[in-house]
Write a protein that holds these residues in place. Structure first.
Motif, PDB file in Angstrom:
ATOM      1  N   MET A   1       0.835  -1.174   0.000  1.00 28.34           N
ATOM      2  CA  MET A   1       0.000   0.000   0.000  1.00 28.34           C
ATOM      3  C   MET A   1       0.888   1.248   0.000  1.00 28.34           C
ATOM      4  O   MET A   1       1.876   1.319   0.705  1.00 28.34           O
ATOM      5  N   TRP A   2       0.478   2.220  -0.740  1.00 27.03           N
ATOM      6  CA  TRP A   2       1.231   3.462  -0.895  1.00 27.03           C
ATOM      7  C   TRP A   2       0.756   4.473   0.125  1.00 27.03           C
ATOM      8  O   TRP A   2      -0.427   4.671   0.338  1.00 27.03           O
ATOM      9  N   THR A   3       1.714   5.165   0.778  1.00 23.85           N
ATOM     10  CA  THR A   3       1.355   6.213   1.726  1.00 23.85           C
ATOM     11  C   THR A   3       2.081   7.493   1.351  1.00 23.85           C
ATOM     12  O   THR A   3       3.179   7.460   0.794  1.00 23.85           O
ATOM     13  N   VAL A   4       1.447   8.577   1.658  1.00 20.76           N
ATOM     14  CA  VAL A   4       2.009   9.892   1.350  1.00 20.76           C
ATOM     15  C   VAL A   4       2.925  10.322   2.488  1.00 20.76           C
ATOM     16  O   VAL A   4       2.551  10.260   3.648  1.00 20.76           O
ATOM     17  N   ASP A   5       4.115  10.759   2.111  1.00 22.40           N
ATOM     18  CA  ASP A   5       5.034  11.346   3.094  1.00 22.40           C
ATOM     19  C   ASP A   5       4.694  12.828   3.179  1.00 22.40           C
ATOM     20  O   ASP A   5       5.092  13.631   2.336  1.00 22.40           O
ATOM     21  N   VAL A   6       3.938  13.193   4.182  1.00 19.95           N
ATOM     22  CA  VAL A   6       3.431  14.553   4.332  1.00 19.95           C
ATOM     23  C   VAL A   6       4.561  15.573   4.412  1.00 19.95           C
ATOM     24  O   VAL A   6       4.413  16.716   3.978  1.00 19.95           O
ATOM     25  N   SER A   7       5.713  15.184   4.900  1.00 24.13           N
ATOM     26  CA  SER A   7       6.832  16.120   5.007  1.00 24.13           C
ATOM     27  C   SER A   7       7.364  16.544   3.644  1.00 24.13           C
ATOM     28  O   SER A   7       8.072  17.533   3.531  1.00 24.13           O
ATOM     29  N   LYS A   8       7.003  15.795   2.598  1.00 18.84           N
ATOM     30  CA  LYS A   8       7.484  16.125   1.248  1.00 18.84           C
ATOM     31  C   LYS A   8       6.414  16.748   0.365  1.00 18.84           C
ATOM     32  O   LYS A   8       6.672  17.060  -0.784  1.00 18.84           O
ATOM     33  N   VAL A   9       5.245  16.939   0.919  1.00 21.96           N
ATOM     34  CA  VAL A   9       4.150  17.543   0.164  1.00 21.96           C
ATOM     35  C   VAL A   9       4.400  19.042   0.061  1.00 21.96           C
ATOM     36  O   VAL A   9       4.717  19.703   1.044  1.00 21.96           O
ATOM     37  N   VAL A  10       4.271  19.557  -1.138  1.00 21.63           N
ATOM     38  CA  VAL A  10       4.434  20.995  -1.374  1.00 21.63           C
ATOM     39  C   VAL A  10       3.065  21.549  -1.737  1.00 21.63           C
ATOM     40  O   VAL A  10       2.452  21.119  -2.712  1.00 21.63           O
TER      41      VAL A  10
END
Length: 110
Positions: A1-10
């Motif tokens: 499952m794919w998860t978003v790395d919120v620290s890299k969201v622009v």
């Protein structure tokens, strides 16, 4: 499952802030180069050096330093106000060359 790395969201706001900072940096560098180029016409290292001659015992140096001091203020006052308008969408963004051509003119004292 794919998860978003919120620290890299622009975010869009971050992109806009970065674009504003880049725009201001680009124009500021060009404006400062314009000021320094004018001072170099009279063999000063740059505008800051020339301005230190305000009040110099040599009347020519003092006059040139005073003139560059007043002009530098006029240039930054104008450019700051106009770049605020650009960033607010109140005027089209000129090229750096067009913007430099708009800056207040300078005349060396005689």
């Amino acid at each position: 499952m794919w998860t978003v790395d919120v620290s890299k969201v622009v975010t869009a706001d971050q992109k806009a802030a970065e674009a504003r900072a880049a725009l201001q940096s680009q124009y500021s560098a060009a404006i400062q180069a314009h000021l320094d180029g004018k001072a170099r016409e009279r063999q000063y290292d740059g505008a800051q050096t020339a301005i230190t001659y305000r009040g110099d015992p040599n009347p020519q140096f003092a006059a040139e330093g005073e003139a560059l001091f007043a002009w530098r203020s006029a240039v930054w006052t104008y450019s700051t106000a106009e770049l605020v308008k650009v960033l607010a969408g109140e005027r089209p963004q000129p090229s750096v060359e067009e913007f430099i051509a708009e800056l207040p003119a300078f005349e060396w004292p005689s």
